[in-house]
Design a protein around this motif. Structure first.
Motif, mmCIF file in Angstrom:
data_model
loop_
_atom_site.group_PDB
_atom_site.id
_atom_site.type_symbol
_atom_site.label_atom_id
_atom_site.label_comp_id
_atom_site.label_asym_id
_atom_site.label_seq_id
_atom_site.Cartn_x
_atom_site.Cartn_y
_atom_site.Cartn_z
ATOM 1 N N SER A 8 -6.776 -5.314 -11.408
ATOM 2 C CA SER A 8 -6.853 -4.874 -10.016
ATOM 3 C C SER A 8 -6.817 -6.087 -9.095
ATOM 4 O O SER A 8 -7.206 -7.192 -9.478
ATOM 5 C CB SER A 8 -8.130 -4.074 -9.756
ATOM 6 N N ASP A 9 -6.394 -5.827 -7.861
ATOM 7 C CA ASP A 9 -6.395 -6.856 -6.828
ATOM 8 C C ASP A 9 -7.628 -6.805 -5.952
ATOM 9 O O ASP A 9 -7.918 -7.761 -5.230
ATOM 10 C CB ASP A 9 -5.186 -6.650 -5.902
ATOM 11 N N SER A 10 -8.363 -5.715 -5.990
ATOM 12 C CA SER A 10 -9.264 -5.369 -4.894
ATOM 13 C C SER A 10 -10.732 -5.600 -5.216
ATOM 14 O O SER A 10 -11.212 -5.246 -6.303
ATOM 15 C CB SER A 10 -9.063 -3.894 -4.513
ATOM 16 N N ASP A 21 0.857 -1.176 0.000
ATOM 17 C CA ASP A 21 0.000 0.000 0.000
ATOM 18 C C ASP A 21 0.898 1.232 0.000
ATOM 19 O O ASP A 21 1.433 1.635 1.039
ATOM 20 C CB ASP A 21 -0.898 -0.022 1.239
#
Length: 247
Positions: A196-198, A35
């Protein structure tokens, strides 16, 4: 720098045409292992002992808010403010970001995911329109990509501005708001591909003709398989603590 950064023509890549496929990348846990905003805010807070004490004082109130989507912006804003109080202009905050990137270039470079950068290079070499859409401040992603990765692409990110004697998040580039901010910046549908990962990026992934999930949390994989089209790739691009098929 609170809007999308304008990309400068790069001799390595063809200039994308107006009808070129649009490809959207998330940043944290997609191009960057971790992050990036949390790493920046931790550095800002630790630079001064009194800011560290201030962050500890507000943590019981703001830290729990980060865990929940409706209140996440408020939780993040608290720690952005703690790290920037005394900075009264966005330009000063952006200058601190640039200093952070320059002085931590080696550590940041180690966190950039080579597989992810290869995929980004491939899209640019094919002449695709590539944009980064991130929950981090746009100046942070822009500086990392430009100074460390030598990539210059448009960046959409969380808008920040003066608030209560410091800097706070004014508009969080997150979930459905990320789609709104992409459209407002001229990057509307159709979206050819999105990475994306989210799970917070489900609006983006569902809008893409070809979604690709990268480096997801293991507990989110069944949900992605259930709600995204059959055969959607779920890949691991090098985040050791994340799930996905290894590449």
């Amino acid at each position: 720098m609170n809007g999308p950064t304008e990309s400068v023509p790069d001799g390595r890549y063809p200039r994308p045409g107006a009808e070129a496929p649009l490809v959207v990348f998330d940043f944290d846990h997609t191009l960057y292992d971790g992050d990036s905003g949390s790493h920046l805010f931790a550095w800002l807070i630790k630079r001064r002992r009194w800011r560290t004490l201030l962050a500890l004082l507000i943590a019981p109130l703001f830290a729990p808010l980060i865990a929940f989507l409706p209140t996440r912006r408020f939780g993040v804003s608290g720690f952005v403010w703690a790290g920037s109080v005394g900075t009264h202009r966005t330009g000063g905050f952006n200058a601190a970001i640039d200093l952070y990137v320059v002085t931590h270039a080696e550590k940041i470079r180690d966190r950039l995911l080579p597989i992810a950068l290869d995929v980004l290079h491939g899209h640019r070499e094919r002449g695709d329109r590539v944009v980064i859409a991130t929950g981090a401040p746009p100046e942070l992603a822009r500086a990392i990509l430009a100074f460390v990765a030598h990539e210059d692409v448009p960046v959409i990110g969380t808008l920040v501005g003066p608030r209560f004697g410091g800097i706070g998040a004014l508009r969080h580039c997150h979930n459905q708001m990320k789609m709104t901010m992409l459209r407002e910046a001229g990057f509307g549908e159709p979206i050819a591909m999105a990475y994306s990962d989210s799970s917070a990026d489900l609006p983006l992934l569902l809008a893409a003709q070809r979604p690709v999930v990268v480096n997801p949390k293991a507990g989110r994989v069944p949900m992605f398989r259930r709600v995204l089209p059959a055969g959607t790739p779920i890949l691991n691009w090098g985040c050791a603590d994340r799930a996905g098929d290894p590449v």
